[in-house]
Structure formats: structure tokens, C-alpha cells
Design an enzyme around this catalytic site. Structure first.
Site, PDB file in Angstrom:
ATOM      1  N   ASP A 197       0.828  -1.200   0.000  1.00  0.00           N
ATOM      2  CA  ASP A 197       0.000   0.000   0.000  1.00  0.00           C
ATOM      3  C   ASP A 197       0.870   1.261   0.000  1.00  0.00           C
ATOM      4  O   ASP A 197       1.968   1.273   0.561  1.00  0.00           O
ATOM      5  CB  ASP A 197      -0.884  -0.033   1.256  1.00  0.00           C
ATOM      6  CG  ASP A 197      -1.867   1.104   1.315  1.00  0.00           C
ATOM      7  OD1 ASP A 197      -2.747   1.154   0.440  1.00  0.00           O
ATOM      8  OD2 ASP A 197      -1.761   1.937   2.230  1.00  0.00           O
ATOM      9  N   GLU A 206       1.705  -0.115  -4.896  1.00  0.00           N
ATOM     10  CA  GLU A 206       0.679   0.838  -5.287  1.00  0.00           C
ATOM     11  C   GLU A 206       1.372   2.171  -5.565  1.00  0.00           C
ATOM     12  O   GLU A 206       1.702   2.920  -4.650  1.00  0.00           O
ATOM     13  CB  GLU A 206      -0.367   1.009  -4.184  1.00  0.00           C
ATOM     14  CG  GLU A 206      -1.472   1.983  -4.587  1.00  0.00           C
ATOM     15  CD  GLU A 206      -2.329   2.435  -3.414  1.00  0.00           C
ATOM     16  OE1 GLU A 206      -3.524   2.714  -3.637  1.00  0.00           O
ATOM     17  OE2 GLU A 206      -1.817   2.517  -2.281  1.00  0.00           O
TER      18      GLU A 206
END
Length: 619
Positions: free
Chosen positions: A331, A360
């Protein structure tokens, strides 16, 4: 005399009990809780946490070498680094002395690794990844919907509350996921998140060594991994390096002020991550980008602090080894210090050379995305290598969100958007190893974007199944689920029908699906199960042709197989002449549609239905 003896023994027992109680109270946490023998990096940093533990002198049994003891301004922490080189799986004992007397001890285990653990195979372009938000997928164990020790209780009536989905719910529906043609499951984080509200997304973690008890236990997570591997499914953990939750136990008692990034006043990141590679950027803008907090409830971790970097590296490796993981999705990857993240990724892929990690990198041009993939020539300009194997293809996702609505092609609208996207693949060191997707848990739902038009859904999924990269599907879209993001994140994170015993509609079963749900599911399952069988769309080369009249044609091919993909993005029937594609059609005379089984003569022309795609295996 007997009374005195009894009195003496009573005092002795009391002293033993008091000593035992103080021993237990002294060490409240040990992290990692255990480790593994035979790791490539033999240095192990163990964090001991307890009241004033730093005042004690530490030693360890079995002639094990202590390489470093680090204390911080917080006396409740002690970081001890030992050398595990050549140590076999065994149990050691740490002794903590005060004035040359042992005040207390702590056992610590080195465990045996699984056979061939270092060489584990990860996910790649032959896989299809299925993204789940566990709280919204299926409630397999209603007894764990709430936990007395955690702030937020189960409340399915609250859109942004905890709904009760859990690990048991995933396990019970593994056959459903496999039947869809998916081979890999990416679940959003499962570690404990003790926020008072909105904790269901679990990105504000309060304990990164413990599964949230509302999802299950650590043992349940191991069972999920084992059950998945029995079915040839791969498990990807959603890992967070950038931040923890404000309720994390270490945030409440920081090991050192520099454990997190702090400003004189609360400072939030501006999210303009272009400044990281911008040669004209001010130092202030770069600092706020990387060190600013994501939101007030998520303290920003300072990976430039070696203690933090080592802690996060070991935690990631511990989960791989402990839960037998097959990969990571990370993330907010480029919100953290770039060099620290490069070291983090390098440490993991050194231990596991085949391990895939997708970051990400939510940016909207290929240069910014490609910079972050391992061995990028763009990064090399600044002598930077991220060591990150894969990135998420947000530029393709941008085009998917509009192109199939553009019936009348212009210079830069319609199918040309996809062509232009792929013309920049030369920027990527490895375009086959990037994650391609139409949506995820943070974006608009694709079915909502296209107003539940099944023909456009088919175009989207066909594209994902046949272009380069690793396709990812978001749970529920395969049965027509949508959701309006304008109503908040809960709008795109709705409960899967059939995941709760009280649900009237159970879309997990063939018998329980509505006609519309079955239409979506059957198409998706056929497409992705076919994809599993065709190596040309896994690692084959790609040749595409400039779209004409909103028709896009490309080929995926190896020496043994060729697949011709044709998109008609017009609202009317079209015919294309095939002589233009002779370079790839070669001596092939026909092609069999992978989805309908119908054979098409490709020797001169092909008729195309409105808003349709053909996936032809050339014969």
C-alpha cells in the site's frame, strides 16, 4: 519449630510468586515473537519491551553472539541483534541481569523453515488475482463479529461499520473463487486495527504481528494459506510500510521520537508524489510529500531510522515464512523514503529470489510508474533502483474508465487510448510483470462507471484477460456488483450477496444466482478459465495495430500459439479486412473464438458485432 518452618516456606513461596509475577510483567512484548534458522541474512534484531527494561544487562545462552545492543531515550525498549549464522532450529534463553544477578529470563525460538522455502514460486502473468475486502466478503464465523478487547463492534446496519466478514468466510468460498478462474487472492490487510470507527479496511494497523480477532486468529490465517495451496491458489498479503494506526501499541509508547515522522504542527502529505522525481522540486515539497501523514489517524513511519527499517523488513519476512505467503501488494508504496523502500524490497527478494511484490504507485503517467519498477532505466538516470518487481498500471485503469463509452472515435478518444497506453511500454523494464485492473477498493466500480451495461463489462474483462501483465478482478464485479463512490468508500465496498446466513440471494452458488448474476459470472469464468490454458496471453509477445474506425486489433503470440484479439467499439456492426494484419496472420486461415467456440474465416475479412470483442486462437 514447625511453625517457624511453615512460616519460612510461606515467605519463600510468596517471594517466588512475586518474582514470577515481576518476570512476567517485565517483558510485555518480544518481536519478532520467534524466528527461523537458515535465513540468508543471519543478523536478527529482537525488540524486547517492558517497564524500564533498558536498565538491565542482557546475555544469551548457547554461546550465541550478541552483535549489538541498542537503547533509545525510552527505557521501556531494548533492541538486541544476534548472529544466527550456522544456528540450527533450537531454543535459546535471554538473561537480563541487574547488579550481576539474573533478574529474569526470556525463552526465544529459532524454528525450522519449510522445505525449499527460499525458492517459493510467486504470482506472475500466468495468474489472475482476485481482490477481496474480507469484512465485506463472507461471514464464516458470526461468533467473532465483535471482540471485547477491540473498540469497534460488529454493526452490519452501518455502511462504514464492521460487517463481520472474516477468514473463515474466505475459506468456505475458495471453490467459488477457483471456479471463476482466479489463481491468486489478494486480501486487503488482516492484521489488527483498533480504530474506534472505520476499522474494517484495516489499513490503520494496531499490531502487525497479530491477525485482527474479528477476522480470526493467526492460526486461521495459516489455515487459509494451507487450504488455498491445496487448491493451487496463491495468497498475497497487503502490506503497509508507510504508516500504522494511531492506536498501535508502539505509537502509544514510542521507542524513540524519530520512530515516526513528526512536524512542529500536524502536517499532512500533499499527495503530489511527482515531486519525488522532480529535478526542480523544493526540499520542502519533497519533505511534506514523504514525511507528511496520510491522515491524522495514520502516523507516518520513518523508515530512515534503521530500527524502523529493520523492524518492518523482519516483520514482512516473518509473515512470508510463518504464513507461507506467495507475494505482497504494498500500500502507498512511494509515500515512504525511496532509498529505504529500495532496501526493504531488496532484503525480501534476496531471501526469496522469486517473490513478487507489486507496489501501489497511484500516478497517471508511464514515466512516473516505470521509475518505480526494478531495473528502470528512468531511475538509473539518478542512480536509483527501487528493487520493486511490479507496479500497478494506473494509466491503463484511467483509460478503461472511459474508452468504451466513446462510440465515435476522434484523434485521442476511443480505442486509440489503449493503443497509446501500450506504445509507452518501452519505459517499463518488465511490462509483463505489472498489475492490470479496471478497479479496486479505492476506485469507482466498473459496473457503475458503465451503468451496468453487460456488453461493456465484457469488453473490459476481455481486455484485462488478453493484454500484457497480471489481471486483477475486484470481488463482486463478476456477478454484476457495482456501487457509487460518491456516497463514500462504503459504496464501493458492499457485502457480497450470500456471504451472510440471513442473505436471501446467495451468489456463491449456481443455484442461488439471479439470471443477471449468472450472466456476468458465466462469462467471466469462461474467459479467465480459458486464460489459464493459453501461454500466449501469459508471456507471449504483443503486436498491435493503430486503431481504425474505433476498431483495435492486437496479437499475443509465442512460437507455438497465436491469439488475435479484435475490439469493435462502435455501436454498429463493422467489417474489417484482414490483409492489413498479414504480418501476424501469416498462413493462418481461421480462428476459433475462445468464448463461443465459433470458427471465423480470417483469410479476407471478419464481420464484427456492435460493441464486441473476439478472442481468436488462430489455426
Amino acid at each position: 519449630m514447625r511453625l517457624q518452618t511453615n512460616h519460612f516456606f510461606n515467605k519463600l513461596i510468596l517471594l517466588i510468586l512475586l518474582f514470577s509475577a515481576s518476570t512476567k510483567a517485565q517483558i510485555q512484548k518480544v518481536e519478532p515473537p520467534f524466528w527461523y534458522a537458515g535465513m540468508k541474512n543471519p543478523e536478527l534484531q529482537i525488540m524486547f519491551y517492558g517497564k524500564n527494561i533498558a536498565q538491565y544487562e542482557a546475555s544469551v545462552s548457547n554461546n550465541i553472539v550478541i552483535k549489538n545492543v541498542e537503547k533509545t531515550e525510552n527505557p521501556n525498549y531494548l533492541f538486541i541483534t544476534i548472529d544466527t549464522q550456522n544456528l540450527k532450529a533450537s531454543e535459546m534463553v535471554f538473561s537480563f541481569k541487574s547488579k550481576n544477578k539474573v533478574a529474569f529470563t526470556q525463552k526465544y525460538s529459532l524454528k525450522e523453515r519449510r522445505s525449499n522455502s527460499a525458492e517459493r514460486k510467486s504470482y506472475d502473468a500466468s495468474d489472475v488475482m482476485y481482490l477481496i475486502m474480507p469484512d465485506r466478503f463472507a461471514n464464516g464465523n458470526p461468533k467473532n463479529d465483535s471482540d471485547a478487547s477491540l473498540a469497534e463492534k460488529g454493526n452490519r446496519a452501518l455502511p462504514g461499520g464492521r460487517h463481520g466478514g472474516d477468514i473463515e468466510g474466505i475459506i468456505k468460498n475458495l471453490d467459488y473463487i477457483a471456479s471463476l478462474g482466479a489463481t491468486t487472492i489478494w486480501s486487503t490487510p488482516l492484521c489488527e486495527d483498533n480504530d474506534k470507527e472505520y476499522s474494517y479496511h484495516t489499513y490503520g494497523q494496531s499490531d502487525v504481528y497479530k491477525i485482527d480477532s474479528r477476522y480470526g486468529t493467526n492460526e486461521d490465517y495459516l489455515r487459509l494459506s494451507a487450504e488455498m495451496h491445496k487448491k493451487d491458489l496463491k495468497l498475497v498479503m497487503d502490506y503497509v510500510t508507510n504508516h500504522w494506526g494511531i492506536t498501535h501499541w508502539m505509537i502509544k509508547d514510542l521507542p524513540t521520537k524519530s520512530w515516526i515522522n513528526q512536524f512542529e504542527n500536524y502536517t499532512q502529505t500533499h499527495h503530489r508524489r511527482e515531486v519525488i522525481t522532480d529535478i526542480h522540486a523544493s526540499k520542502l515539497d519533497q519533505e511534506v510529500c514523504v514525511d507528511g501523514w496520510f491522515v491524522p489517524s495514520m502516523p507516518d513511519l520513518n523508515l530512515r531510522n534503521p530500527l524502523v527499517a529493520k523492524y518492518l523488513t523482519q516483520n514482512a519476512i516473518w509473515w512470508i515464512e510463518y504464513a507461507d505467503l506467495d507475494g505482497f501488494r504494498v500500500d502507498t508504496y512511494n509515500y515512504s523514503d525511496a532509498n529505504a523502500m529500495a532496501n526493504w524490497a531488496k532484503a525480501i527478494t534476496t531471501e526469496y529470489p522469486n517473490f513478487n511484490i507489486v507496489g501501489e504507485i497511484w500516478m497517471h503517467n508511464q514515466a512516473n510508474l516505470a521509475y518505480w519498477q526494478k531495473d528502470s532505466k528512468i531511475g538509473a538516470i539518478e542512480n536509483y533502483n527501487s528493487n520493486l518487481p511490479s507496479v500497478m498500471d494506473f494509466t491503463l485503469q484511467d483509460q478503461i474508465g472511459s474508452a468504451f463509452n466513446e462510440d465515435n472515435a476522434t484523434w485521442d478518444n476511443g480505442m486509440i487510448k489503449f493503443y497509446n497506453n501500450f506504445t509507452l511500454d518501452y519505459l517499463y523494464p518488465n511490462p509483463n510483470n505489472i498489475l492490470v485492473f479496471a478497479e479496486n477498493h479505492d476506485t469507482n466500480r466498473i459496473n457503475d462507471v458503465y451503468k451496468y451495461d453487460f456488453t461493456k463489462y465484457k469488453l473490459v474483462m476481455t481486455l484485462l484477460a488478453t493484454v500484457r501483465g497480471i489481471p486483477q478482478v475486484y470481488y463482486g464485479s463478476e456477478i454484476g456488483m457495482g456501487g457509487d463512490k460518491s456516497k463514500g468508500d462504503a459504496g464501493i465496498r458492499q457485502d457480497f450477496p450470500g456471504g451472510w446466513n440471513s442473505d436471501k440471494n446467495n451468489a456463491f452458488t449456481k443455484e442461488g444466482r439471479t439470471a443477471e448474476q449468472a450472466q456476468y459470472f458465466d462469462f467471466t469464468a469462461k474467459l479467465f478459465n480459458w486464460r489459464k490454458t493459453n501461454e500466449a496471453v501469459h508471456f507471449g509477445k504483443m503486436t498491435h495495430y493503430i486503431p481504425e474506425n474505433n476498431i483495435y486489433v492486437y496479437f499475443r503470440y509465442t512460437d507455438a500459439k497465436t491469439v488475435m484479439v479484435v475490439f469493435n467499439n462502435n455501436s454498429t456492426e463493422q467489417t474489417i479486412k484482414t490483409n492489413r494484419f498479414k504480418e501476424n496472420c501469416k498462413n493462418f486461415k481461421s480462428g476459433k473464438d475462445a468464448l463461443t467456440g465459433k470458427t471465423f474465416d480470417i483469410s479476407s475479412e471478419i464481420k464484427l458485432e456492435p460493441k464486441s470483442a473476439l478472442v481468436l486462437e488462430l489455426e
